[in-house]
Scaffold this motif. Sequence first.
Motif, PDB file in Angstrom:
ATOM      1  N   PRO A   1       0.819  -1.216   0.000  1.00 15.45           N
ATOM      2  CA  PRO A   1       0.000   0.000   0.000  1.00 15.45           C
ATOM      3  C   PRO A   1       0.852   1.264   0.000  1.00 15.45           C
ATOM      4  N   VAL A   2       0.933   1.931  -1.126  1.00 15.97           N
ATOM      5  CA  VAL A   2       1.815   3.092  -1.229  1.00 15.97           C
ATOM      6  C   VAL A   2       1.350   4.254  -0.372  1.00 15.97           C
ATOM      7  N   PHE A   3       0.119   4.189   0.122  1.00 18.63           N
ATOM      8  CA  PHE A   3      -0.367   5.272   0.953  1.00 18.63           C
ATOM      9  C   PHE A   3      -0.366   4.891   2.425  1.00 18.63           C
ATOM     10  N   SER A   4       0.450   3.920   2.790  1.00 23.30           N
ATOM     11  CA  SER A   4       0.579   3.515   4.179  1.00 23.30           C
ATOM     12  C   SER A   4       2.027   3.640   4.609  1.00 23.30           C
ATOM     13  N   TRP A   5       2.225   3.760   5.916  1.00 26.51           N
ATOM     14  CA  TRP A   5       3.567   3.964   6.444  1.00 26.51           C
ATOM     15  C   TRP A   5       4.429   2.718   6.274  1.00 26.51           C
ATOM     16  N   THR A   6       3.838   1.535   6.432  1.00 22.88           N
ATOM     17  CA  THR A   6       4.569   0.286   6.275  1.00 22.88           C
ATOM     18  C   THR A   6       3.753  -0.668   5.428  1.00 22.88           C
ATOM     19  N   LYS A   7       4.371  -1.782   5.045  1.00 27.55           N
ATOM     20  CA  LYS A   7       3.661  -2.775   4.241  1.00 27.55           C
ATOM     21  C   LYS A   7       2.503  -3.401   5.014  1.00 27.55           C
ATOM     22  N   SER A   8       2.556  -3.332   6.332  1.00 28.22           N
ATOM     23  CA  SER A   8       1.484  -3.898   7.148  1.00 28.22           C
ATOM     24  C   SER A   8       0.360  -2.905   7.388  1.00 28.22           C
ATOM     25  N   SER A   9       0.415  -1.768   6.711  1.00 25.93           N
ATOM     26  CA  SER A   9      -0.660  -0.775   6.777  1.00 25.93           C
ATOM     27  C   SER A   9      -0.926  -0.294   8.193  1.00 25.93           C
ATOM     28  N   VAL A  10       0.127   0.129   8.890  1.00 21.84           N
ATOM     29  CA  VAL A  10      -0.062   0.669  10.236  1.00 21.84           C
ATOM     30  C   VAL A  10      -1.061   1.812  10.208  1.00 21.84           C
ATOM     31  N   TYR A  11      -0.947   2.650   9.234  1.00 25.36           N
ATOM     32  CA  TYR A  11      -1.962   3.682   9.061  1.00 25.36           C
ATOM     33  C   TYR A  11      -1.988   4.112   7.606  1.00 25.36           C
ATOM     34  N   SER A  12      -3.056   4.751   7.224  1.00 29.17           N
ATOM     35  CA  SER A  12      -3.223   5.198   5.845  1.00 29.17           C
ATOM     36  C   SER A  12      -3.068   6.700   5.764  1.00 29.17           C
ATOM     37  N   TRP A  13      -2.410   7.149   4.700  1.00 25.43           N
ATOM     38  CA  TRP A  13      -2.283   8.581   4.481  1.00 25.43           C
ATOM     39  C   TRP A  13      -3.612   9.198   4.043  1.00 25.43           C
ATOM     40  N   THR A  14      -4.453   8.433   3.356  1.00 23.83           N
ATOM     41  CA  THR A  14      -5.562   9.043   2.627  1.00 23.83           C
ATOM     42  C   THR A  14      -6.902   9.007   3.343  1.00 23.83           C
ATOM     43  N   LYS A  15      -7.032   8.198   4.402  1.00 28.39           N
ATOM     44  CA  LYS A  15      -8.312   8.115   5.112  1.00 28.39           C
ATOM     45  C   LYS A  15      -8.087   8.266   6.606  1.00 28.39           C
ATOM     46  N   SER A  16      -8.813   9.185   7.203  1.00 30.76           N
ATOM     47  CA  SER A  16      -8.812   9.361   8.666  1.00 30.76           C
ATOM     48  C   SER A  16      -7.424   9.659   9.219  1.00 30.76           C
ATOM     49  N   PHE A  17      -6.567  10.291   8.421  1.00 27.36           N
ATOM     50  CA  PHE A  17      -5.192  10.532   8.836  1.00 27.36           C
ATOM     51  C   PHE A  17      -5.120  11.476  10.035  1.00 27.36           C
ATOM     52  N   MET A  18      -5.890  12.560  10.011  1.00 27.17           N
ATOM     53  CA  MET A  18      -5.855  13.510  11.131  1.00 27.17           C
ATOM     54  C   MET A  18      -6.516  12.917  12.364  1.00 27.17           C
ATOM     55  N   ALA A  19      -7.611  12.187  12.192  1.00 28.41           N
ATOM     56  CA  ALA A  19      -8.263  11.537  13.329  1.00 28.41           C
ATOM     57  C   ALA A  19      -7.333  10.503  13.952  1.00 28.41           C
ATOM     58  N   TYR A  20      -6.592   9.779  13.109  1.00 26.15           N
ATOM     59  CA  TYR A  20      -5.608   8.816  13.596  1.00 26.15           C
ATOM     60  C   TYR A  20      -4.556   9.512  14.449  1.00 26.15           C
ATOM     61  N   THR A  21      -4.104  10.671  14.008  1.00 26.63           N
ATOM     62  CA  THR A  21      -3.123  11.444  14.769  1.00 26.63           C
ATOM     63  C   THR A  21      -3.668  11.821  16.136  1.00 26.63           C
ATOM     64  N   LEU A  22      -4.976  12.031  16.217  1.00 31.32           N
ATOM     65  CA  LEU A  22      -5.609  12.381  17.486  1.00 31.32           C
ATOM     66  C   LEU A  22      -5.972  11.156  18.322  1.00 31.32           C
ATOM     67  N   GLY A  23      -5.598   9.948  17.840  1.00 35.47           N
ATOM     68  CA  GLY A  23      -5.789   8.742  18.637  1.00 35.47           C
ATOM     69  C   GLY A  23      -6.859   7.791  18.153  1.00 35.47           C
ATOM     70  N   PHE A  24      -7.567   8.133  17.077  1.00 33.37           N
ATOM     71  CA  PHE A  24      -8.630   7.281  16.557  1.00 33.37           C
ATOM     72  C   PHE A  24      -8.046   6.071  15.814  1.00 33.37           C
ATOM     73  N   PRO A  25      -8.535   4.834  16.102  1.00 31.56           N
ATOM     74  CA  PRO A  25      -8.084   3.659  15.339  1.00 31.56           C
ATOM     75  C   PRO A  25      -8.723   3.665  13.957  1.00 31.56           C
ATOM     76  N   GLN A  26      -7.921   3.718  12.903  1.00 29.59           N
ATOM     77  CA  GLN A  26      -8.431   4.023  11.577  1.00 29.59           C
ATOM     78  C   GLN A  26      -9.471   3.048  11.038  1.00 29.59           C
TER      79      GLN A  26
END
Length: 309
Positions: A109-134
């Motif tokens: 996933p080119v829009f994720s931090w790692t191949k295991s998709s720890v988080y996505s750049w394109t969906k819920s990125f700011m909410a994730y930063t605030l602690g939301f599980p994507q």
Amino acid sequence: MALPASKSRSDIGWPAVVLPKHIYRYEDLNEGGVPLETSFFHQRFNLTTWRNVMPRDTIYLAVMREPLYQLRSLIEFVPRLRNHIKGSTEEKIYNFFADPKAHHRRDPPVFSWTKSSVYSWTKSFMAYTLGFPQNAPMEVAESHLHDIDGVFDLVLLTEYLFESMVLLRRRMCWAMRDVVFIRLNSRFTETIQYPEELHNKSRAWNKVDHLYYDHFKQRLLREISYEEHFQEELQRFKEVNDIINIFCSEVTRTRFMDDTVVPKSDWNEEFRFTRRDCDTLATGNAKVVSKLKKQLDGIIDGDMARLVS
């Protein structure tokens, strides 16, 4: 100050939720009784950690951006995104929303931090930063938003940056010179007005971030409406910030400028701004962190030396 323990110069613990082990020399700080008073680094917010390591009267601040423009900025800033989507800088955001799922589900996933998709750049990125599980459902987002709304004393918005800074100054009882700023790392010189259709596609794709942003936008505007003489101070702050930006621009160009003096008004005391002040505003994050770590080392090691003696 809570500084990054890793070699990173910009975040604490990212992309994991921040823990004490992510704070530079936290065990030494804790053992030596050196109090932590502030931190301003990018992180995935964890209230439990900060309540355990910071004073009870800690002020919690966050910054958000309209999600469509935040994604546009990410596509330009992150090489993995920028190089994957075809087209010019302005075409990329349209090309992404032409088929976002096709981009989002690529392997790896080119829009994720790692191949295991720890988080996505394109969906819920700011909410994730605030602690939301994507990957959590919408009802979890609504519950989480309700919780953090009661935690953050102020959420600044990029689209209302001047208003946010005036409100911050008032909440913190700071002087106006304490909140002047210059723009750094800004790759876009003007705001693009996207058609409503593209905004609708953004809302449909990134529902959680839009939920959070809309909530904090309404809250910010409501808080501003309660402030007396806010527009008068806002106008003065814009004038002062223009004075500082013009001065610092000339300093950068010539290096032979005299200091500038900002006149007193109903909203600010007279103050002098120097070439060194401009350099401080323009200092990159890496230099700031290196300097702060050296200062913190001196405090910690000095205290330990006194205890040994």
